[in-house]
Design an enzyme around this catalytic site. Structure first.
Site, PDB file in Angstrom:
ATOM      1  N   ARG A  19      32.067  47.305  46.139  1.00 48.79           N
ATOM      2  CA  ARG A  19      32.063  48.757  46.263  1.00 48.79           C
ATOM      3  C   ARG A  19      32.090  49.350  44.861  1.00 48.79           C
ATOM      4  O   ARG A  19      32.507  48.703  43.899  1.00 48.79           O
ATOM      5  CB  ARG A  19      33.266  49.251  47.069  1.00 48.79           C
ATOM      6  CG  ARG A  19      34.603  48.975  46.425  1.00 48.79           C
ATOM      7  CD  ARG A  19      35.759  49.467  47.286  1.00 48.79           C
ATOM      8  NE  ARG A  19      37.038  49.269  46.615  1.00 48.79           N
ATOM      9  CZ  ARG A  19      37.586  50.137  45.772  1.00 48.79           C
ATOM     10  NH1 ARG A  19      36.945  51.250  45.466  1.00 48.79           N
ATOM     11  NH2 ARG A  19      38.742  49.902  45.205  1.00 48.79           N
ATOM     12  N   TYR A  45      41.719  37.285  40.115  1.00 50.30           N
ATOM     13  CA  TYR A  45      41.949  38.450  39.276  1.00 50.30           C
ATOM     14  C   TYR A  45      43.139  39.214  39.833  1.00 50.30           C
ATOM     15  O   TYR A  45      43.195  39.509  41.026  1.00 50.30           O
ATOM     16  CB  TYR A  45      40.713  39.353  39.242  1.00 50.30           C
ATOM     17  CG  TYR A  45      40.927  40.563  38.378  1.00 50.30           C
ATOM     18  CD1 TYR A  45      40.775  40.483  37.001  1.00 50.30           C
ATOM     19  CD2 TYR A  45      41.329  41.776  38.933  1.00 50.30           C
ATOM     20  CE1 TYR A  45      40.999  41.577  36.188  1.00 50.30           C
ATOM     21  CE2 TYR A  45      41.551  42.880  38.133  1.00 50.30           C
ATOM     22  CZ  TYR A  45      41.389  42.775  36.765  1.00 50.30           C
ATOM     23  OH  TYR A  45      41.627  43.864  35.970  1.00 50.30           O
ATOM     24  N   ASP A  71      45.627  42.643  39.149  1.00 55.88           N
ATOM     25  CA  ASP A  71      46.156  43.790  38.426  1.00 55.88           C
ATOM     26  C   ASP A  71      47.632  43.534  38.145  1.00 55.88           C
ATOM     27  O   ASP A  71      48.291  42.734  38.825  1.00 55.88           O
ATOM     28  CB  ASP A  71      46.005  45.070  39.255  1.00 55.88           C
ATOM     29  CG  ASP A  71      44.580  45.598  39.249  1.00 55.88           C
ATOM     30  OD1 ASP A  71      43.875  45.386  38.246  1.00 55.88           O
ATOM     31  OD2 ASP A  71      44.178  46.216  40.260  1.00 55.88           O
TER      32      ASP A  71
END
Length: 366
Positions: free
Chosen positions: A171, A347, A349
């Site tokens: 997205r 990955y 955050d």
């Protein structure tokens, strides 16, 4: 009798949560860190009175109130809001893609006008997108793709967008409002005094060995701790016996400039293919600095090779299959807890790393 309750391999946020929680429970920790400093990729170094993000821009953002309260218990955060801009051959566009972007690109002013243009351009792709280029066009149209996605993405991955799988861009954020706030999260900011304030607080009661490779001294360190919390690369832990996982790396060039304001914003993305760097970071803007001089960092993507820092996992099907084989081995290591970006090959955050460590401790105890 073991000397420590935990040997923490690596000193990023995942290990930091373990150290902090262990301290609260009266447990002892030894930290083994390959680099010459603790803090992992959030480490800052001071230059010209500015806290320089040595390993790229790190903006803390989360919608998890528990995590936000947790980090605010370690340091006070400022009100920094991430509002990067894109530079395409000297044309400046706001990010994420929003009405300011569309107005600059097409000379329009209403959401309906923007939607009409994007919907028309999306029709350039029919059927299921077969590659990243088609996926991006199907999401944002051709103009935004060509100016703001294509060049940046090709530099980041070192490959043409037509040769990249569609799933890499699931997205792209598109807003039909005049809002330049990059993140949708409820909370964001930078710790006042830089990330080292948090890191030093997390590890303050630990014994720390920097410049030390755990895997080269594995037997020795395993004998020192009841449990190992391993945050390094999972394939390296198992001696690459199934082969090496793939990563993308980065190279940084940092420069002190004799001006008080170089680019007017913390992060500028360079989205044309010809400019070799992907972005320039001006660190003082993270903390609204007023210093006489400034520090900038140019960030260059790089092919990862053994010995380089591994920044981004390449989570395609081939690498995921390989990771699963290592994950199965990891489950058999009963005295080792594998956690964090490299150990879980994903990955993360910053807030998700902290949440993951807290959840592991809550679920299984210390």
């Amino acid at each position: 009798m073991k000397k420590y309750d935990y040997v923490l391999v690596g000193s990023g946020l995942y290990a930091g949560v373990w150290a902090n929680e262990a301290k609260k429970r009266g447990r002892s920790c030894l930290v083994v860190e390959k680099r010459d400093h603790i803090g992992g990729n959030v480490y800052c170094e001071e230059m010209e009175g500015i806290h320089v993000h040595r390993y790229g821009a790190h903006i803390f953002h989360t919608s998890d109130r528990q995590v936000w309260d947790y980090v605010n218990g370690l340091a006070e955060f400022n009100r920094y809001t991430n509002s990067p801009v894109a530079n395409y051959r000297g044309e400046i566009y706001n990010m994420p893609f929003n009405m300011n972007t569309f107005s600059k690109m097409w000379g329009i002013s209403t959401p309906d006008e923007a939607k009409t243009i994007i919907d028309r351009q999306k029709k350039a792709v029919s059927g299921e997108p077969q590659n990243l280029e088609e996926q991006a066009i199907s999401l944002v149209g051709t103009d935004i793709y060509k100016k703001l996605v294509k060049g940046y993405t090709e530099k980041q991955w070192g490959r043409d967008c037509k040769d990249l799988p569609a799933f890499i861009i699931k997205r792209l954020p598109v807003r039909f409002t005049y809002d330049n706030n990059y993140f949708n999260d409820l909370y964001q900011g930078i710790p006042i005094g830089g990330y080292n304030v948090i890191i030093d607080k997390m590890f303050e009661d630990c014994e720390i060995h920097t410049g030390t490779d755990y895997l080269q001294n594995k037997d020795y360190y395993d004998r020192l701790g009841d449990k190992i919390v391993y945050t390094g690369a999972i394939d390296a832990y198992f001696g690459y016996q199934f082969g090496r996982l793939e990563y993308r790396s980065l190279r940084f060039e940092t420069e002190v400039l004799d001006t008080d304001n170089y680019q007017g914003v913390a992060v500028v993305n360079y989205t044309d293919r010809e400019t070799p760097w992907t972005r320039i970071i001006e660190h003082k803007h993270f903390e609204f600095g007023t210093q006489r001089r400034t520090v900038i960092t140019r960030e260059y993507p790089a092919d990862w090779e053994e010995g380089m820092e591994a920044y981004y996992t390449v989570n395609d099907e081939k690498n995921q299959r390989l990771y699963q084989r290592y994950a199965e081995l990891a489950e058999q290591e009963k005295h080792v807890i594998f956690g964090g970006r490299l150990a879980e090959y994903k990955y993360y955050d910053m807030d998700k790393v902290i949440a993951s460590a807290l959840e592991r401790i809550r679920k299984y105890g210390m």
